[in-house]
Each structure stands twice: as C-alpha cells, then as structure tokens.
Design a protein around this motif. Structure first.
Motif, PDB file in Angstrom:
ATOM      1  N   ILE A   6     -17.803  12.549 -22.586  1.00 38.18           N
ATOM      2  CA  ILE A   6     -19.077  13.199 -23.483  1.00 38.18           C
ATOM      3  C   ILE A   6     -18.402  13.639 -24.860  1.00 38.18           C
ATOM      4  N   ALA A   7     -17.307  14.115 -24.740  1.00 40.05           N
ATOM      5  CA  ALA A   7     -16.445  14.161 -26.091  1.00 40.05           C
ATOM      6  C   ALA A   7     -14.867  14.195 -25.869  1.00 40.05           C
ATOM      7  N   SER A   8     -14.024  13.504 -26.677  1.00 38.47           N
ATOM      8  CA  SER A   8     -12.807  13.867 -26.298  1.00 38.47           C
ATOM      9  C   SER A   8     -11.979  13.743 -27.660  1.00 38.47           C
ATOM     10  N   GLY A   9     -11.222  14.753 -27.797  1.00 38.61           N
ATOM     11  CA  GLY A   9     -10.328  14.771 -29.026  1.00 38.61           C
ATOM     12  C   GLY A   9      -9.694  16.275 -29.349  1.00 38.61           C
ATOM     13  N   SER A  10      -8.892  16.274 -30.208  1.00 36.03           N
ATOM     14  CA  SER A  10      -8.331  17.667 -30.437  1.00 36.03           C
ATOM     15  C   SER A  10      -9.299  18.598 -30.932  1.00 36.03           C
ATOM     16  N   SER A  11     -10.473  18.301 -31.274  1.00 33.09           N
ATOM     17  CA  SER A  11     -11.347  19.323 -31.591  1.00 33.09           C
ATOM     18  C   SER A  11     -12.254  19.768 -30.549  1.00 33.09           C
ATOM     19  N   GLY A  12     -12.380  19.078 -29.378  1.00 37.29           N
ATOM     20  CA  GLY A  12     -13.160  19.382 -28.341  1.00 37.29           C
ATOM     21  C   GLY A  12     -13.101  18.154 -27.144  1.00 37.29           C
ATOM     22  N   ASN A  13     -13.380  18.856 -25.983  1.00 37.67           N
ATOM     23  CA  ASN A  13     -13.150  17.773 -24.919  1.00 37.67           C
ATOM     24  C   ASN A  13     -14.180  18.407 -23.621  1.00 37.67           C
ATOM     25  N   CYS A  14     -14.765  17.109 -23.344  1.00 35.70           N
ATOM     26  CA  CYS A  14     -15.799  17.490 -22.285  1.00 35.70           C
ATOM     27  C   CYS A  14     -16.237  16.073 -21.295  1.00 35.70           C
ATOM     28  N   ILE A  15     -15.795  16.131 -20.301  1.00 29.52           N
ATOM     29  CA  ILE A  15     -16.127  14.869 -19.433  1.00 29.52           C
ATOM     30  C   ILE A  15     -16.914  15.072 -18.285  1.00 29.52           C
ATOM     31  N   TYR A  16     -17.698  13.949 -17.883  1.00 28.14           N
ATOM     32  CA  TYR A  16     -18.678  14.118 -16.649  1.00 28.14           C
ATOM     33  C   TYR A  16     -17.992  13.213 -15.632  1.00 28.14           C
ATOM     34  N   ILE A  17     -17.992  13.766 -14.268  1.00 29.06           N
ATOM     35  CA  ILE A  17     -17.610  12.812 -13.177  1.00 29.06           C
ATOM     36  C   ILE A  17     -18.755  13.160 -12.141  1.00 29.06           C
ATOM     37  N   GLY A  18     -19.096  12.300 -11.517  1.00 30.75           N
ATOM     38  CA  GLY A  18     -20.224  12.835 -10.358  1.00 30.75           C
ATOM     39  C   GLY A  18     -20.606  11.355  -9.498  1.00 30.75           C
ATOM     40  N   ASP A  27     -13.940  20.351 -18.091  1.00 30.16           N
ATOM     41  CA  ASP A  27     -13.669  20.944 -19.426  1.00 30.16           C
ATOM     42  C   ASP A  27     -15.044  21.162 -20.191  1.00 30.16           C
ATOM     43  N   ILE A  28     -15.214  22.052 -21.104  1.00 31.64           N
ATOM     44  CA  ILE A  28     -16.347  22.038 -21.861  1.00 31.64           C
ATOM     45  C   ILE A  28     -15.789  22.942 -23.400  1.00 31.64           C
ATOM     46  N   GLY A  29     -15.319  22.177 -24.056  1.00 32.07           N
ATOM     47  CA  GLY A  29     -14.644  22.618 -25.366  1.00 32.07           C
ATOM     48  C   GLY A  29     -15.620  22.240 -26.607  1.00 32.07           C
ATOM     49  N   ILE A  30     -16.686  22.023 -26.272  1.00 33.94           N
ATOM     50  CA  ILE A  30     -17.965  21.622 -27.300  1.00 33.94           C
ATOM     51  C   ILE A  30     -19.137  22.437 -27.021  1.00 33.94           C
ATOM     52  N   ILE A  52     -17.839  23.212 -13.028  1.00 34.18           N
ATOM     53  CA  ILE A  52     -17.049  22.893 -14.151  1.00 34.18           C
ATOM     54  C   ILE A  52     -15.791  23.060 -13.651  1.00 34.18           C
ATOM     55  N   LEU A  53     -14.832  22.129 -13.980  1.00 40.56           N
ATOM     56  CA  LEU A  53     -13.390  21.900 -13.641  1.00 40.56           C
ATOM     57  C   LEU A  53     -12.681  22.099 -14.857  1.00 40.56           C
ATOM     58  N   ILE A  54     -11.660  23.364 -15.193  1.00 39.64           N
ATOM     59  CA  ILE A  54     -11.006  23.638 -16.228  1.00 39.64           C
ATOM     60  C   ILE A  54      -9.828  23.174 -16.233  1.00 39.64           C
ATOM     61  N   THR A  55      -9.358  22.285 -17.105  1.00 41.07           N
ATOM     62  CA  THR A  55      -7.680  22.262 -17.063  1.00 41.07           C
ATOM     63  C   THR A  55      -6.800  23.017 -17.566  1.00 41.07           C
ATOM     64  N   HIS A  56      -7.269  23.778 -18.754  1.00 45.98           N
ATOM     65  CA  HIS A  56      -6.368  24.962 -19.132  1.00 45.98           C
ATOM     66  C   HIS A  56      -7.330  25.696 -20.236  1.00 45.98           C
ATOM     67  N   GLU A  57      -6.772  26.699 -20.831  1.00 43.75           N
ATOM     68  CA  GLU A  57      -7.438  27.922 -21.550  1.00 43.75           C
ATOM     69  C   GLU A  57      -7.546  27.493 -22.913  1.00 43.75           C
ATOM     70  N   HIS A  58      -7.012  26.541 -23.572  1.00 51.65           N
ATOM     71  CA  HIS A  58      -6.920  26.253 -24.781  1.00 51.65           C
ATOM     72  C   HIS A  58      -8.377  25.988 -25.537  1.00 51.65           C
ATOM     73  N   HIS A  61     -10.806  23.217 -24.851  1.00 53.72           N
ATOM     74  CA  HIS A  61     -11.197  22.747 -23.649  1.00 53.72           C
ATOM     75  C   HIS A  61     -12.256  23.872 -23.178  1.00 53.72           C
ATOM     76  N   ILE A  62     -12.316  24.866 -23.455  1.00 49.68           N
ATOM     77  CA  ILE A  62     -13.216  26.112 -22.800  1.00 49.68           C
ATOM     78  C   ILE A  62     -14.403  26.700 -24.071  1.00 49.68           C
ATOM     79  N   LYS A  63     -14.297  25.978 -25.248  1.00 50.93           N
ATOM     80  CA  LYS A  63     -15.037  27.006 -26.090  1.00 50.93           C
ATOM     81  C   LYS A  63     -16.611  27.112 -25.899  1.00 50.93           C
ATOM     82  N   GLY A  64     -17.189  26.080 -25.168  1.00 56.48           N
ATOM     83  CA  GLY A  64     -18.469  26.402 -24.850  1.00 56.48           C
ATOM     84  C   GLY A  64     -18.885  26.805 -23.334  1.00 56.48           C
ATOM     85  N   LEU A  65     -17.560  27.221 -22.556  1.00 60.71           N
ATOM     86  CA  LEU A  65     -17.695  27.648 -21.227  1.00 60.71           C
ATOM     87  C   LEU A  65     -18.696  28.745 -21.098  1.00 60.71           C
TER      88      LEU A  65
END
Length: 265
Positions: A6-18, A27-30, A52-58, A61-65
């Motif tokens: 959904i978004a991937s980069g140093s400014s925000g990450n979010c991936i869908y798997i299903g 992650d939901i860094g957006i 939601i699976l979280i990889t780490h706390e930066h 990766h979590i700002k929209g959580l």
C-alpha cells in the motif's frame, strides 16, 4: 494469497497480505485515509481486516496504528520488546484494552487460515522482526529494515512465491549526501538498512524457478530513487553467481505514495 504494498518508503510503510477469508496488514506507518485508499484499490476496507502485524516501533511503521486500532478494534501482533517500546513512546494514544498480542521470533502462530512466522532481523530497534506468511502451498515474505543478512535470514526467505525486500539506499548517494555523519554510519551499519547492492546480492540467494513477484521496498527519499534501485538490483541478479537473469522474474519497485499492483500467488 494476495500481496500488495500500500505504501513503502522511509516516510511510511504499509503492506497487505491476505487470503479469501483472512486479511492482514504488515505495519501501518501511514494515515488511516491513505490506508483505506490502498485497501479500496484491492476491493477491501478497514472493516475487512483481521489484524495488524508490526515489524518494529519506528514511526514510519506505526504512526497510523493508534487511529486504526481504535477505529476497528483490531488485534495487533508484535514482539514484547516492540510492544513495550510503542507504549513507552506515547505516540499511539489510548488504545483498547487487550489489543496487543505478544509474538516471539521463530514461533509460528495462526490467524484463521494464515500461518505467520516471525524471524529476527538486525536493526536498531527494540526487538524487530520480518515475517514469512503462508497459506496452503503459497508463501510471501517481508524483509525490510535490516542492516545485513546472514544464513538465518536466507533460510527464512527460501522458496517464497513473492517477496518484499528492502533496497533502501545507494551507497554513493548516501556518502556524499547531506545526512550528518552519525546518521550515515547508522544507515550503513549492521543494524541499519540494506543498500541496493546488498539487496541484489541477497536476492541472488533467494531466487528459484517458481518465484512469481519481487517488490523492492523501503527506498530512501534522500539517498535513492526508483530507477536506480531497480537497475542496481537487476544488475546484481544478472551478473551474480546464480543461473538467472533479472528478466526471468517480475521485479518491481514498491511505490512510496500509492499502492502497487496486487499480486496473487
């Protein structure tokens, strides 16, 4: 299984798997709005999510959580160290009671018909992980925010149908760029981020005849650009010690600001 960045980069990450019956984010860094738009592009909404699976706390990766967890009451899966670090940061706001589910590296768990395998990654976070997710005979992997790779990482990413792999920076762009020295050393260190070259070398260890899709993700806005990441990784594959050429595979860059094309495996 379906897999979509959904978004991937140093400014925000979010991936869908299903799968047909289970829908997860990694992650939901957006923003919630951006997440919803990405899900809508694959005919889903936030109400369809199972967790939601979280990889780490930066923060990327979590700002929209916090917003999404409160809105939908979704279970959040993360390691003990990551949960503690997220709570200590105070950035998520007040969350529903019992929302966190503690996971451990190398201990598989299930969410409906998905089997989720967390594995440790070398990054400067509390207790970061990557994920291998399986459903029936299909498997996808997420490996970003790792300063180096070793046999353990390679083993966890073997025989995947699809992979999102970090290609964070071009080493020369980083070295001559405007980042302060300490930050350059952090990114280049063993607990930093994978360069384009190292992403290509790792990919050479993972390729096999049945790999259907490779996304290059978590690109730095300052020290990389899509064409350079793509060309560098493809060059490493084509010239590397493996029987393949880059054109043998569907390699693409996961976009920073909009959802990539969904892949079915």
């Amino acid at each position: 299984m379906r897999f979509c960045s959904i978004a991937s980069g140093s400014s925000g990450n979010c991936i869908y798997i299903g799968s047909e019956q289970t829908h997860m984010l990694v992650d939901i860094g957006i923003s919630g709005k951006k997440m919803e738009a990405g899900l809508n592009s694959i005919d889903l909404t936030g109400r369809d999510l199972d967790g939601i699976l979280i990889t780490h706390e930066h923060s990327d990766h979590i700002k929209g959580l916090g917003v999404i967890a409160r809105r939908y009451g979704l279970p959040v899966y993360a390691t003990e160290g990551t949960i503690d670090a997220m709570l200590e940061s105070g950035s998520l706001g007040k969350l529903p009671e019992g929302i966190f589910h503690e996971i451990r590296e190398d201990e598989a768990f299930h969410v409906k018909d998905l089997t989720i395998n967390p594995f440790g990654i070398p990054h400067d976070a509390a207790q970061p992980v990557g994920y291998r997710v399986e459903c029936g005979d299909s498997s996808v992997g997420i490996a970003t925010d790792l300063g180096k790779y070793d046999e353990y990482i390679v083993e966890n990413l073997q025989n995947l149908d699809a992979l999102l792999l970090e290609a964070n920076h071009d080493i020369r762009m980083l070295q001559v760029g405007r980042y302060p020295y300490y930050l350059k050393q952090r990114i280049l260190g063993d607990r930093g981020h994978l360069s384009n070259e190292n992403a290509g070398r790792l990919l050479c260890r993972l390729l096999h005849d049945n790999m259907k899709a490779i996304f290059l993700g978590h690109l730095s806005r300052e020290n990389n650009y899509e064409e350079l990441a793509y060309e560098t990784v493809c060059s490493e594959v084509t010239l590397g010690d493996n029987p393949y050429k880059s054109k043998d595979f569907r390699i693409q860059v996961a976009h920073r600001d909009f959802a990539s094309e969904a892949v079915t495996v």
